[in-house]
Motif scaffolding. Structure first.
Motif: not given
Lengths: 320, 108
Positions: B93-102
Motif C-alpha cells: 500500500x505504501x508503494x501504491x500511495x507513493x506512486x499515486x502521490x508522485x
C-alpha cells in the motif's frame, strides 16, 4: 505408456538435487504434473497431448532443478565480476610479456636465430594465457562460492562508512584483485628464480646452464626476493589505508627505485643473464639488449610512480 | 518491452500472493490455478520451488493428504507467514500511495 515422459522429466529434474530433498520433490512434482494433465484432459485434450503440454509448460528440467536447489549456477557472480575482470587483465599484462621475453631469450641463446626468438615463444605464451585464464577463473569461482569478501570492500566486520567512498572518479589506489594478482605474481617470480637454477637451458654449444648469472645467487637474488615480499606487504597495508598516504607513497617509490635502479645497473653491466649462455651480445656490457631492458624498466618505473603520486595528489586536492 | 517491465513489477508479488492465498490450505497446482485466475502471473516452474523455499523459511507448513485420488502436498501459511504477509501488504500500500502521490504531483 503415458507416464514414461513424466518419469523421464522427473528423473531429469531430481538428478541434480541433493539426496535429502530428492524423494519429496519427486513426489510433489509428480502430483503437480498429474494435476495439470488431469485438468487438461478434462478440457478435452488427449492424455498424451496433455502430458506433453504440461511438461512443456514446466520447461527445461535443468532450470527447474536450479530453482529447487536455490543456488546460483553462474560461475562468477556480479559481486566479484569487476575484480575478476581486473585481475585477469592484470595477470595477462604482466605474466604474458614476461613469459614471452624469457622464452624468447632462451630460444635466441640456443639457436641464435632472430625469427625463432620472435615467433617461437608465441605458442608458449598462448599456453601460458590458457593457464592464467583457467587459474584466475578458478580462483574467482572459489571466491564467489566461499568468499565473504564482497568485491571491493574489505572483509572486516566493521561497518561501511562514507569515509570509504572513493575519491572523485578515480578508483581506490589498490584493490584486492591487484593485491591478490600481485601476490601471486610475486610468488611465481620467486618460484621462477629457483626453477631456472634447477632447470638449466641447453646452449648452442651443448652445455646446460641456468639462464640467470650465477653471480646473482650470492646476494642479488635474495635482495630482489626481499623487495617483492616488502612490496606485497606494502600493497596490503595500502589496502587498509584505502589510499596512498605520504609515508606509504614515499615507501612505495623507494621500493620501486630500490628494485629497478640496481636491476638497470646489472643489465647495463650484462650481469643479469648468464655469460655462459655463450651469446656475445648478451654478454657485452652496454649492448642493445641491456639498453632495451633498461628502457622497459624506466617505462615501468615511471608508470608505477605516476600512478602512486597521482592518487596522492587527487586525495590532497579533495581534502579541505 | 512492456512485458519485461510488467514481469519485473509482478515478480515480487508472487510471495505475498501465495502467503495470502494459502491462509486457506492448498496444493501446488491448485494455487497455480488460483493465482492465474486472480491475474497474478506465476509460472509453475517458479511457483513450485518457491513454495518449498517458503516452507524452508518456516512461512508455510505442509502436510501430505493421501485421502484423495492421488497424494497431494497441502501447504498452509504459518503464523510467521501471516505476520510477514501483513507487513508486506503494508509495504504494498505504501508503494501504491507513493506512486499515486508522485503521479498527481506531476500531473498538476
Amino acid at each position: 505408456m503415458t507416464t514414461s515422459l513424466t518419469d523421464r522429466y522427473v528423473a531429469a529434474t531430481v538428478r541434480h538435487v541433493a539426496g535429502r530433498h530428492r524423494q519429496e520433490i519427486e513426489r510433489e512434482l509428480r502430483s503437480s504434473i498429474a494435476d495439470d494433465v488431469e485438468a487438461r484432459v478434462e478440457l478435452g485434450e488427449s492424455p498424451e497431448d496433455a502430458e506433453y503440454a504440461a511438461l512443456t509448460e514446466l520447461g527445461d528440467p535443468d532450470h527447474l532443478a536450479t530453482r529447487y536447489a536455490d543456488r546460483s549456477t553462474v560461475l562468477i557472480g556480479p559481486g566479484v565480476y569487476p575484480g575478476y575482470k581486473r585481475a585477469l587483465g592484470f595477470a595477462f599484462l604482466t605474466i604474458l610479456p614476461i613469459t614471452y621475453l624469457v622464452n624468447g631469450i632462451g630460444r635466441w641463446v640456443k639457436h641464435a636465430n632472430a625469427g625463432d626468438a620472435i615467433f617461437g615463444p608465441l605458442g608458449v605464451a598462448l599456453t601460458a594465457a590458457v593457464y592464467v585464464f583457467a587459474g584466475v577463473t578458478l580462483l574467482y569461482v572459489l571466491v564467489d562460492r566461499f568468499g565473504t569478501d564482497d568485491g571491493d570492500h574489505d572483509s572486516e566486520d566493521d561497518k561501511w562508512t562514507p569515509a570509504r567512498l572513493p575519491f572523485g572518479d578515480t578508483r581506490r589506489s589498490t584493490t584486492w584483485a591487484e593485491v591478490g594478482a600481485g601476490a601471486v605474481l610475486g610468488v611465481l617470480l620467486i618460484v621462477a628464480l629457483f626453477v631456472q637454477r634447477a632447470m638449466p637451458v641447453t646452449t648452442a654449444g651443448g652445455a646446460r646452464v641456468p639462464i640467470l648469472d650465477p653471480g646473482l645467487d650470492s646476494f642479488w637474488i635474495y635482495y630482489f626476493i626481499a623487495l617483492v615480499v616488502f612490496g606485497v606487504g606494502l600493497a596490503v597495508l595500502n589496502l587498509r589505508l584505502v589510499k596512498w598516504t605520504v609515508p606509504t607513497a614515499v615507501l612505495g617509490s623507494v621500493l620501486v627505485l630500490a628494485a629497478t635502479v640496481p636491476l638497470a645497473v646489472l643489465f647495463w653491466q650484462a650481469k643479469v643473464l648468464n655469460p655462459a649462455l655463450g651469446n656475445e651480445t648478451l654478454a657485452t656490457q652496454g649492448s642493445w639488449v641491456s639498453w632495451l631492458a633498461i628502457a622497459v624498466l624506466v617505462l615501468g618505473t615511471v608508470a608505477v610512480l605516476v600512478k602512486t603520486w597521482r592518487h596522492r595528489t587527487t586525495e590532497g586536492g579533495t581534502t579541505t | 518491452m512492456l512485458d519485461a517491465h510488467r514481469q519485473e513489477l509482478w515478480r515480487g508479488s508472487v510471495v505475498l500472493a501465495s502467503l495470502l492465498a494459502l491462509q486457506k490450505p492448498g496444493y501446488g497446482y491448485g494455487l497455480l490455478d488460483a493465482l492465474e485466475r486472480a491475474g497474478v502471473p506465476a509460472p509453475a516452474n517458479t511457483l513450485y520451488p518457491l513454495l518449498r523455499r517458503l516452507e524452508g523459511q518456516g512461512l508455510l507448513t505442509s502436510e501430505w493428504d493421501t485421502s484423495g485420488s492421488r497424494p497431494r502436498k497441502f501447504y498452509r501459511t504459518s503464523r510467521d507467514g501471516v505476520r510477514l504477509a501483513r507487513a508486506l501488504q503494508r509495504e504494498w500500500r505504501a508503494i501504491d500511495a507513493a506512486l499515486t502521490q508522485l503521479d498527481t504531483e506531476e500531473g498538476e
